[in-house]
Structures are given as C-alpha cells and as structure tokens.
Design a protein around this motif. Structure first.
Motif, PDB file in Angstrom:
ATOM      1  N   VAL A 267      28.714 -57.535  18.710  1.00 23.35           N
ATOM      2  CA  VAL A 267      29.182 -57.310  20.086  1.00 23.35           C
ATOM      3  C   VAL A 267      28.180 -56.492  20.902  1.00 23.35           C
ATOM      4  O   VAL A 267      27.888 -56.811  22.062  1.00 23.35           O
ATOM      5  N   ALA A 268      27.652 -55.443  20.298  1.00 21.75           N
ATOM      6  CA  ALA A 268      26.825 -54.496  21.076  1.00 21.75           C
ATOM      7  C   ALA A 268      25.330 -54.713  20.910  1.00 21.75           C
ATOM      8  O   ALA A 268      24.538 -54.227  21.734  1.00 21.75           O
ATOM      9  N   GLY A 269      24.919 -55.399  19.862  1.00 19.65           N
ATOM     10  CA  GLY A 269      23.490 -55.698  19.667  1.00 19.65           C
ATOM     11  C   GLY A 269      22.641 -54.445  19.606  1.00 19.65           C
ATOM     12  O   GLY A 269      22.997 -53.461  18.943  1.00 19.65           O
ATOM     13  N   ASP A 270      21.524 -54.487  20.328  1.00 18.78           N
ATOM     14  CA  ASP A 270      20.549 -53.395  20.265  1.00 18.78           C
ATOM     15  C   ASP A 270      21.075 -52.075  20.804  1.00 18.78           C
ATOM     16  O   ASP A 270      20.476 -51.035  20.570  1.00 18.78           O
ATOM     17  N   ARG A 271      22.136 -52.145  21.565  1.00 19.51           N
ATOM     18  CA  ARG A 271      22.661 -50.896  22.147  1.00 19.51           C
ATOM     19  C   ARG A 271      23.441 -50.067  21.134  1.00 19.51           C
ATOM     20  O   ARG A 271      23.801 -48.935  21.399  1.00 19.51           O
ATOM     21  N   LEU A 272      23.694 -50.673  19.956  1.00 14.05           N
ATOM     22  CA  LEU A 272      24.522 -49.984  18.961  1.00 14.05           C
ATOM     23  C   LEU A 272      23.690 -49.124  18.019  1.00 14.05           C
ATOM     24  O   LEU A 272      22.604 -49.532  17.564  1.00 14.05           O
ATOM     25  N   MET A 273      24.196 -47.944  17.733  1.00 19.22           N
ATOM     26  CA  MET A 273      23.663 -47.112  16.658  1.00 19.22           C
ATOM     27  C   MET A 273      24.866 -46.674  15.825  1.00 19.22           C
ATOM     28  O   MET A 273      25.886 -46.251  16.372  1.00 19.22           O
ATOM     29  N   VAL A 274      24.754 -46.824  14.518  1.00 20.92           N
ATOM     30  CA  VAL A 274      25.858 -46.428  13.639  1.00 20.92           C
ATOM     31  C   VAL A 274      25.443 -45.184  12.860  1.00 20.92           C
ATOM     32  O   VAL A 274      24.328 -45.121  12.324  1.00 20.92           O
ATOM     33  N   VAL A 275      26.321 -44.213  12.844  1.00 22.92           N
ATOM     34  CA  VAL A 275      26.055 -42.975  12.112  1.00 22.92           C
ATOM     35  C   VAL A 275      27.168 -42.790  11.100  1.00 22.92           C
ATOM     36  O   VAL A 275      28.344 -42.959  11.423  1.00 22.92           O
ATOM     37  N   ARG A 276      26.782 -42.458   9.892  1.00 20.20           N
ATOM     38  CA  ARG A 276      27.764 -42.389   8.805  1.00 20.20           C
ATOM     39  C   ARG A 276      28.457 -41.028   8.754  1.00 20.20           C
ATOM     40  O   ARG A 276      27.825 -39.984   8.966  1.00 20.20           O
ATOM     41  N   TRP A 277      29.746 -41.063   8.448  1.00 17.42           N
ATOM     42  CA  TRP A 277      30.516 -39.832   8.221  1.00 17.42           C
ATOM     43  C   TRP A 277      31.163 -39.924   6.841  1.00 17.42           C
ATOM     44  O   TRP A 277      32.003 -40.778   6.610  1.00 17.42           O
ATOM     45  N   SER A 278      30.750 -39.028   5.936  1.00 17.71           N
ATOM     46  CA  SER A 278      31.246 -39.098   4.549  1.00 17.71           C
ATOM     47  C   SER A 278      32.135 -37.922   4.179  1.00 17.71           C
ATOM     48  O   SER A 278      32.704 -37.884   3.087  1.00 17.71           O
ATOM     49  N   GLU A 279      32.229 -36.955   5.080  1.00 20.66           N
ATOM     50  CA  GLU A 279      33.011 -35.762   4.758  1.00 20.66           C
ATOM     51  C   GLU A 279      34.495 -35.957   5.109  1.00 20.66           C
ATOM     52  O   GLU A 279      34.874 -37.017   5.580  1.00 20.66           O
ATOM     53  N   PHE A 283      37.236 -34.354  13.703  1.00 17.92           N
ATOM     54  CA  PHE A 283      36.865 -35.058  14.939  1.00 17.92           C
ATOM     55  C   PHE A 283      35.698 -34.361  15.625  1.00 17.92           C
ATOM     56  O   PHE A 283      34.746 -35.008  16.072  1.00 17.92           O
ATOM     57  N   SER A 284      35.768 -33.048  15.690  1.00 21.95           N
ATOM     58  CA  SER A 284      34.729 -32.282  16.400  1.00 21.95           C
ATOM     59  C   SER A 284      33.364 -32.496  15.742  1.00 21.95           C
ATOM     60  O   SER A 284      32.361 -32.764  16.418  1.00 21.95           O
ATOM     61  N   ALA A 285      33.355 -32.349  14.434  1.00 21.77           N
ATOM     62  CA  ALA A 285      32.077 -32.468  13.720  1.00 21.77           C
ATOM     63  C   ALA A 285      31.532 -33.892  13.808  1.00 21.77           C
ATOM     64  O   ALA A 285      30.304 -34.100  13.835  1.00 21.77           O
ATOM     65  N   LYS A 286      32.434 -34.872  13.883  1.00 19.84           N
ATOM     66  CA  LYS A 286      31.974 -36.264  14.030  1.00 19.84           C
ATOM     67  C   LYS A 286      31.291 -36.463  15.392  1.00 19.84           C
ATOM     68  O   LYS A 286      30.248 -37.112  15.493  1.00 19.84           O
ATOM     69  N   ILE A 287      31.899 -35.910  16.421  1.00 20.45           N
ATOM     70  CA  ILE A 287      31.283 -36.009  17.750  1.00 20.45           C
ATOM     71  C   ILE A 287      29.924 -35.291  17.738  1.00 20.45           C
ATOM     72  O   ILE A 287      28.919 -35.809  18.265  1.00 20.45           O
ATOM     73  N   ASN A 288      29.895 -34.113  17.118  1.00 21.15           N
ATOM     74  CA  ASN A 288      28.627 -33.367  17.077  1.00 21.15           C
ATOM     75  C   ASN A 288      27.547 -34.161  16.337  1.00 21.15           C
ATOM     76  O   ASN A 288      26.383 -34.145  16.722  1.00 21.15           O
ATOM     77  N   ARG A 289      27.953 -34.845  15.272  1.00 24.14           N
ATOM     78  CA  ARG A 289      26.970 -35.653  14.537  1.00 24.14           C
ATOM     79  C   ARG A 289      26.455 -36.792  15.425  1.00 24.14           C
ATOM     80  O   ARG A 289      25.269 -37.097  15.436  1.00 24.14           O
ATOM     81  N   GLY A 290      27.364 -37.382  16.168  1.00 25.04           N
ATOM     82  CA  GLY A 290      26.931 -38.438  17.088  1.00 25.04           C
ATOM     83  C   GLY A 290      25.941 -37.893  18.106  1.00 25.04           C
ATOM     84  O   GLY A 290      24.920 -38.528  18.401  1.00 25.04           O
ATOM     85  N   ALA A 291      26.224 -36.687  18.606  1.00 31.01           N
ATOM     86  CA  ALA A 291      25.322 -36.078  19.592  1.00 31.01           C
ATOM     87  C   ALA A 291      23.956 -35.793  18.969  1.00 31.01           C
ATOM     88  O   ALA A 291      22.918 -35.885  19.648  1.00 31.01           O
ATOM     89  N   ALA A 292      23.967 -35.464  17.681  1.00 32.22           N
ATOM     90  CA  ALA A 292      22.697 -35.164  16.993  1.00 32.22           C
ATOM     91  C   ALA A 292      21.803 -36.397  16.924  1.00 32.22           C
ATOM     92  O   ALA A 292      20.570 -36.280  16.847  1.00 32.22           O
TER      93      ALA A 292
END
Lengths: 480, 92
Positions: A267-279, A283-292
């Motif tokens: 759906v998103a093609g090149d505009r997509l970036m996937v970041v893994r969350w294993s912990e 919610f807060s830390a997930k957003i912070n990881r995305g920002a990183a």
C-alpha cells in the motif's frame, strides 16, 4: 477616618443597540464615578478627565452590580492593559452563560471573542484611540499588547436579552484580514458555511512529515466489516492525503502478522519504514522509537485505528505547526457514527477530558469554538503534529506512562516549554476507538501525572465547564 | 496472531544512534518530570493573572457550596475544642 476616593471611569457605549438601557445600567453602578463619553470625543475627554480606566460597553447590554468596580480593581491589581469578562444572554425564559477563554491569540485572529464589556487602562486606551481606532480594532490591538496584560475575568459581568447582531460574513472576513495584516501574518481568509471564517496559513516549503504509527497489526469491525486497522489507516493516508512529502513509520510488535507487513509494503511502497518492537507494551516508548528512526522535521503521531476524512489534513496541521509560538497541533476526530471523539483536551480539577466528547458534529458552544482554530490545554496523541526539535526538547512521550495520560503529560511539557497548543477543526479524521471503552489506567499512572502536574490541571485556561452543547432549538446556536 | 513477521525489506534496524536517541528522550523526560514535581511543591507558583482569577473563583465556588458549609458546621465543635486546647497550652 476619610473615605477612599472612588475611582473614575470613562464609559463609551458602542454599537447600535438600546443605548438608553445601557446608559441606565451604567448610572446604577456603585463604587466608581462613571462618566459617559461620546465615542467621537473620547480622546479629548480622556486627556482632560482624571479617569484611569476606559470601559467600552455594547449598547443593549446591562451590567452586574459592581461590574465597573471589578474591572477597575482587576486592571489596577495586575497592571492590565485590557480586561474582558464572561457574560450571559437570555433567550425566552432561559439564561445562557457565555464563557470566554483566557487570552487566546490564534483564536483572536479569526474571532473577536472579547465580548460586550471590555475595559482598558487609560494609557492603552490612548494608544488605541490615537491611532484613530474604535472597538472594531480592539482585538487587533490586544494582539499587540504583552499577553500577560490581557486579562480575562471568568465571571458573567454583563447581560443581554438577545444576541448581538452578527456582522455580515464579508465584513467579518475583511476585519479578520485586517487583523492579519496588522499582525504581519501572511494568510488567506475563507468564509465557511454556515457562518464561519477560516484562516488558511500557507505551508512554508515542503518539509518531510514523518507519520509515526504504533501497531500490533490487530483487526476490528468497522462499519460492519472486519479490517486490519493499520493497513486501512495507511491506505487512507496514501489515497486521501494531498500532501505528498511524507514517510510512514510503522512501529510494529513482533507479533504483527507478516501478511500485515506485506500489505503495508504494497500500500505505502517507498514511503513505508517498519520499525520492530520486541519489548512489553509501552505506547510511549513505541512512539519514541518511531521518532528515533524518523527523518522528518515534523512528527505526526497517529493511532492505527484512524481513517483520514479531509484531504488537506496534513497541510492544515503543518501550516499551524509552522506558526511562531505554536508547539503542537491536534486534529478533529470523530467516532464511526459521526459523533465527536476529540476536539482538544481540557484539564480541570486535576482531571483530563476530551472537549465536546460525544457531541453531534454540528453541536457547538456559544462562541462557535468547534469551527475555529484555537488554543487548547492539550491534544490527544491519537493524532498530533509536533516539530521533531520540540519533541526532542521535551523528552518525547514519557515511557513512565506506558498506556495512559502520556499525551496529557506531553501537552503539559510543551506548554511548560513556553509553547501553545492548538486544535484545528479542519483536519478531520475518524478515530474508531471504542465509545464504550473502559479506562484501564493504573493508579501509578494517574499518581505520576498528578505528581507532575496536579496543580496545573486545576483550572483550564481555554475551555469552560460547559458539558452540553448549545442547541439551536434551545437558544442561540452561537454568538460569533 | 501467531505468525509474527521475521523480516521486511522496509525494516529500519535499530542502531546505536537510535538507541542513544531513545535514552536521551528518557533522560530529558525524567529531568522535566522532576522539575515539574518540584514546581508542584513550590509555593511560588507562576499563574497568569487570568489563571489567578479562575482559581479564586473556584475557591469561592467551593466555599459557597453546601458541602463546604455543612463541613464547617460539622467541624465547629472540633474547632472550639482545638482552639481552647491551644489557648491552655499557651497559658501554661
């Protein structure tokens, strides 16, 4: 013992209503020596009079006993330049309260919310009048005054028996354009049905906006059909948004089905970036990881259970986020059935809530707040834009608040950093959060929030204690 | 949801830089949180004039409430006893 001399007040009755009624109301005031002054000779009167305060009151308005003395006292106590008040309006047998916000500069650009009773310190009055201005220019003048010198008295000190005559749309549009010009703000003014004025700020440049969406790839029923929430959220962004320079950073739990990741890529093609969350969930830390991992100068925090309605939602939020002094921008969120889910946060008596929660789309308060960009105490992280520099400066979302209140905390951090938070009605999205969701906040989260901000959540500067909308069948639908 | 994803061509791997960024955010948040807690304990609390007026109105509303008035009445005997005990202590 000598009695203290009563302060002298010059009063100008403005507008074309019932002047005799207002004049009589002024003459009944005690605790001040009030002199009625003609609008055309007010400057000369101020020069020769000993009055320290000029009061502008709209013809047809009556005053609460002691109102003028209250205005004078507040001006002197705080060295205020401009003081305005709440008011009431009577329709049939019912009295409605008009609660005004504390100084709200973005709102004041689009909407003269100061009301029928405004007092000016005499020096401020002379500055206004020397420029040849009248009441119509007062809101523009207020924008040029030191903000702490514009004071709101949250008490209904004036009353009307009927709504003031609302100026024609083109007159209001011209007035708004003039305030923008005076303030040196570059923007266009649009009229919006049925009676609104919208300021359109231009987007400066084409900065990259990073949309951060935490997800675990779950599905839910929306409009009677099952859907993978994050896939449909991303699809709506890609297919509906008119702003192209975006990246979509999906922070996905390990447990997210691979089919969901595959579909997101499609759906998103090149505009997509996937970041893994294993912990464990945070919610807060997930957003912070995305920002990183994000590259954009602007971060758009977004829940995965949303669907874009307005094509220009990103431009709308971005252009506001680019305005000086604005630290974060929130959106207009609706439940699946069209009722309001989020119109900004209010914080009062230590409790956070959503403004106009559950109201119908066309409901509003007496000022027309829900059709106007304006300052709010905070906004939900379900859809909020913030510069990456501000996000970093305030330490992002607090991972000490993993599930609840992290957006309240973020909002208060942004405001403590000296920036204002704005909610816009023009960035519209569905938010499929369950309307019957039971809050599952832990005691430690609410304790932590109160420990940090308890006192500062006692009074809300922008939203009154209005719990039900104004209904056109019960009273005036709006005043502005 | 048992078939978790193993890899994706669009995956951005964690790096030292991104881990440092997350730690920096956490650290700043703790500092701002402590500052906020300290401000909560401070007597010298910075309210704008409009906020002061709102707080005063809130207090006035509370003192005008039935709950407050009943509370005052209910506490009257206790206040009298406490006042007399204080006076006895002072008088030695």
């Amino acid at each position: 013992m000598t009695a203290e001399a009563e302060p002298r007040v010059s009063v100008v009755i403005t507008g074309g209503g019932d002047r005799a009624r207002t004049s009589a109301a002024v003459s009944r005031q005690r605790g001040v020596v009030a002199t009625l002054v003609d609008e055309t000779t007010v400057l000369a009167a101020l020069a020769s009079d000993l009055a320290t305060v000029l009061v502008l009151v709209e013809a047809g308005t009556t005053l609460e006993p002691g109102a003028l003395r209250r205005l004078v006292d507040v001006i002197h106590r705080f060295s205020a330049a401009i003081v305005y008040t709440d008011s009431t309006i009577q329709v049939a047998a019912q009295t409605f309260a008009i609660r005004r916000p504390d100084f709200s500069p973005l709102r004041l650009l689009a909407q003269d919310y100061l009301g029928d009773l405004v007092a000016l310190d005499v020096e401020a009055a002379k500055s206004l009048l020397l420029a040849g201005e009248s009441r119509a220019a007062l809101s523009g003048f207020a924008l040029r005054v030191e903000p702490s010198r514009v004071v709101h008295i949250p008490e209904p000190l004036s009353h009307r028996d009927s709504p003031a005559k609302v100026p024609a749309l083109d007159v209001r549009r011209t007035a708004v354009q003039r305030r923008l010009d005076d303030a040196g703000v570059i923007a266009e003014v649009d009229t919006v049905a049925p009676a609104g004025v919208r300021i359109r700020f231009p987007v400066v440049g084409t900065p990259l906006v990073s949309i951060i969406i935490p997800t675990r790839g779950s599905s839910a029923s929306v409009r009677g059909a099952d859907r993978v929430l994050v896939v449909e959220a991303v699809r709506s962004i890609v297919e509906t948004s008119s702003y192209a320079h975006i990246e979509i950073v999906v922070v996905a739990d390990d447990a997210t089905p691979s089919s969901v990741i595959d579909e997101l890529e499609r759906v998103a093609g090149d505009r997509l970036m996937v970041v893994r969350w294993s912990e464990t969930f945070n919610f807060s830390a997930k957003i912070n990881r995305g920002a990183a991992h994000a590259s954009g100068g602007y971060l758009l925090l977004l829940n995965d259970d949303v669907e874009v309605i307005s094509a220009d939602w990103i431009e709308t939020m971005l252009s506001l986020c680019q305005q000086p002094g604005i630290g974060m921008v929130g959106a207009n969120l609706f439940f699946e059935d069209g009722r309001r889910q989020h119109s900004g946060h209010f914080y009062r008596e230590g409790v956070a809530g959503h403004i106009a929660f559950g109201w119908a789309e066309d409901d509003d308060d007496g000022l027309g707040s829900l059709t106007s960009d304006h300052e709010v105490a905070g906004v939900t992280a379900a859809c909020a834009m913030i510069t990456s520099s501000m996000f970093r400066r305030v330490g992002g979302l607090s991972s000490l608040l993993p599930g609840n209140y992290n957006d309240v905390d973020l909002s208060l951090k942004v405001r403590t950093a000296g920036s204002r938070i704005v909610w816009t009605p023009w960035a519209r999205l569905f938010h499929f959060e369950s309307q019957t969701r039971v809050a599952t906040s832990t005691l430690s989260e609410s304790d932590r929030l109160r420990g940090r901000w308890g006192t500062r959540m006692e009074v809300d500067p922008y939203w009154s204690d209005l719990t039900a909308p104004w209904k056109s069948t019960e009273g005036p639908s709006r005043l502005l | 949801m048992t078939d978790g994803w193993s890899e994706s061509s669009r995956e951005s791997p964690r790096s030292r830089e991104s881990d440092d960024y997350e730690r920096e955010l956490a650290l700043i948040d703790r500092i701002l949180g402590l500052e906020a807690q300290l401000a909560e304990q401070s007597v010298d609390f910075a309210l704008t004039p409009s906020e002061q007026l709102r707080v005063e109105q809130q207090i006035a509303r509370m003192r005008g409430s039935l709950t407050w008035r009943f509370g005052q009445i209910a506490a009257t005997p206790l206040n009298i006893v406490s006042h007399r005990m204080g006076r006895r202590k002072r008088d030695g």
